[in-house]
Enzyme design. Structure first.
Site, PDB file in Angstrom:
ATOM      1  N   ASP A 281       0.860  -1.190   0.000  1.00  0.00           N
ATOM      2  CA  ASP A 281       0.000   0.000   0.000  1.00  0.00           C
ATOM      3  C   ASP A 281       0.894   1.237   0.000  1.00  0.00           C
ATOM      4  OD1 ASP A 281      -1.577   2.228   1.631  1.00  0.00           O
ATOM      5  OD2 ASP A 281      -3.042   0.896   0.729  1.00  0.00           O
ATOM      6  N   ASN A 289      -2.798  13.069  -3.067  1.00  0.00           N
ATOM      7  CA  ASN A 289      -3.882  13.571  -3.921  1.00  0.00           C
ATOM      8  C   ASN A 289      -4.376  14.927  -3.449  1.00  0.00           C
ATOM      9  OD1 ASN A 289      -4.206  11.712  -5.987  1.00  0.00           O
ATOM     10  ND2 ASN A 289      -5.482  10.359  -4.768  1.00  0.00           N
ATOM     11  N   GLU A 324      -4.765   2.146  -4.235  1.00  0.00           N
ATOM     12  CA  GLU A 324      -3.314   2.239  -4.126  1.00  0.00           C
ATOM     13  C   GLU A 324      -2.736   0.964  -3.529  1.00  0.00           C
ATOM     14  OE1 GLU A 324      -4.980   4.375  -0.434  1.00  0.00           O
ATOM     15  OE2 GLU A 324      -5.515   4.107  -2.509  1.00  0.00           O
TER      16      GLU A 324
END
Length: 406
Positions: A281, A289, A324
């Site tokens: 991860d 983001n 992700e």
């Protein structure tokens, strides 16, 4: 025989040839449009599946934030809780309406509509109830929603807001833990099945058109056939890649990874070789983001995909299985080997600058688990590696954690 008589077969051949070329052009155009439609269908189906998959993650996030807010008295969890509820509501409306919001243009099929609007699932009602409960808990709905809350959750007067929020928290806890997440999984599977059926139907139509086209080409113009088939192969390869690979990272998508992984697990089981699985991860991806924008987040995913492909050894299988989240199956590797391989990947990511943001650090957390010899070896390894991944993140991220039973 007169000159007019001589010209008659020529005219007939010319007409036949022009008609054949026209038919070829028509069929070529049909194939092109059909393939474009397949690509559009795949893109739309991928969007639907992605949004439906995010619903599961959002329900899980709502449950965690609700617990932090209510039991942990974490006031900072209020805004993320409301944001998660709003995002889930918007995605839910997009899935139901197919109005173009979030890139979804398909309306629900009859089977999906039954899942969303009919007992026992009644996923529409359950989703709306979950969103409402999150808003009530956060104080955005119900009594005193308009004013700031000064008391800690659960300390207001008896029979009033405290009881309402307690019931809201209990609803969120029960729904996210026992009810809505399995139903959201069922919705994702339903959307995946429908997408496969649509694509397969279009592919069968494509094959029928192709058969007519090849017959015409063989009968009239072999020299036209070759470039056209080249284009068809390109389109077919493109379609296969879209169906099996994640466009952003170039890695196999979740479904393709599971298919390849099952084959490798069976092979390893028959050969008596140990196998291990890594769950990876990207740490603080949401912060990337939020800070740099989704374009930067896409660049991070794309860069990690290239880095992971360069890190893989022959026989190792990797895929993007979530937003992700990535998974790697390591053949002929025990947990010691898996931990060592995972550590090399973690260091490689830590040392690699983000494209366009050389000063911004990024890291990954990795959970590792051995693959058992049972029939559900891969699924069980995914579950245990996922638990190990959560343990790595809970311990501070940027680390490798082995499954407790490995």
């Amino acid at each position: 025989m007169t000159r007019a008589d001589d010209s008659l077969p020529t005219r007939r051949l010319t007409v036949a040839y022009v008609a054949a070329l026209s038919l070829i052009a028509l069929l070529s155009g049909s194939v092109h449009l059909l393939l474009d439609h397949v690509i559009a269908q795949q893109r739309d189906s991928g969007t639907i599946i992605n949004v439906a998959g995010r619903q599961r993650m959002l329900s899980q996030r709502i449950g965690l934030l609700a617990r932090d807010f209510y039991e942990g008295h974490d006031e900072a969890a209020r805004v993320p809780l409301l944001q998660a509820a709003a995002t889930m509501e918007r995605a839910h409306r997009a899935l139901l309406g197919g109005t173009g919001d979030m890139g979804i243009t398909h309306s629900l099929s009859d089977a999906a509509r039954t899942l969303y609007f009919s007992p026992p699932a009644d996923l529409d009602r359950r989703t709306r109830d979950l969103v409402l409960a999150a808003r009530i808990l956060a104080g955005a709905e119900g009594p005193r929603a308009e004013g700031p809350r000064t008391e800690a959750p659960g300390t207001e007067g008896p029979g009033g807001t405290a009881d309402l929020r307690a019931r809201a928290f209990a609803d969120i806890r029960d729904q996210t833990r026992d009810v809505i997440m399995p139903m959201l999984d069922q919705a994702v599977r339903q959307f995946e099945t429908e997408a496969t059926e649509r694509i397969e139907g279009l592919r069968r139509a494509q094959q029928g058109v192709l058969a007519i086209l090849l017959t015409t080409l063989l009968a009239e113009a072999v020299f036209i056939f070759r470039p056209l088939v080249g284009r068809l192969k390109t389109y077919a390869g493109r379609l296969y890649d879209m169906a099996t690979r994640d466009v952003l990272t170039g890695l196999p998508n979740r479904r393709h990874f599971l298919e390849m992984g099952e084959r490798e697990v069976r092979r390893g089981r028959e050969a008596g070789q140990p196998q291990a699985l890594l769950m990876i991860d990207i740490d603080h991806f949401k912060a990337i983001n939020d800070t740099l924008g989704h374009a930067a987040g896409d660049r991070v995913l794309s860069q990690f995909g290239r880095l992971l492909q360069g890190w893989l050894r022959a026989g190792e299988v990797a895929g993007r299985i979530g937003g992700e989240e990535f998974a790697v199956l390591l053949p002929d590797a025990d947990t010691v080997d898996a931990a060592a391989r995972a550590e090399t990947l973690r260091r490689a990511v830590e040392a690699a600058p983000i494209n366009g943001h050389a000063t911004l650090a990024w890291t990954v957390s990795i959970g590792a688990a051995r693959v058992s010899g049972g029939a559900d070896g891969l699924a069980d390894a995914l579950r245990r590696a996922d638990l190990a991944l959560y343990a790595a993140k809970a311990a501070g991220r940027n680390r490798v954690h082995l499954s407790a039973d490995s």
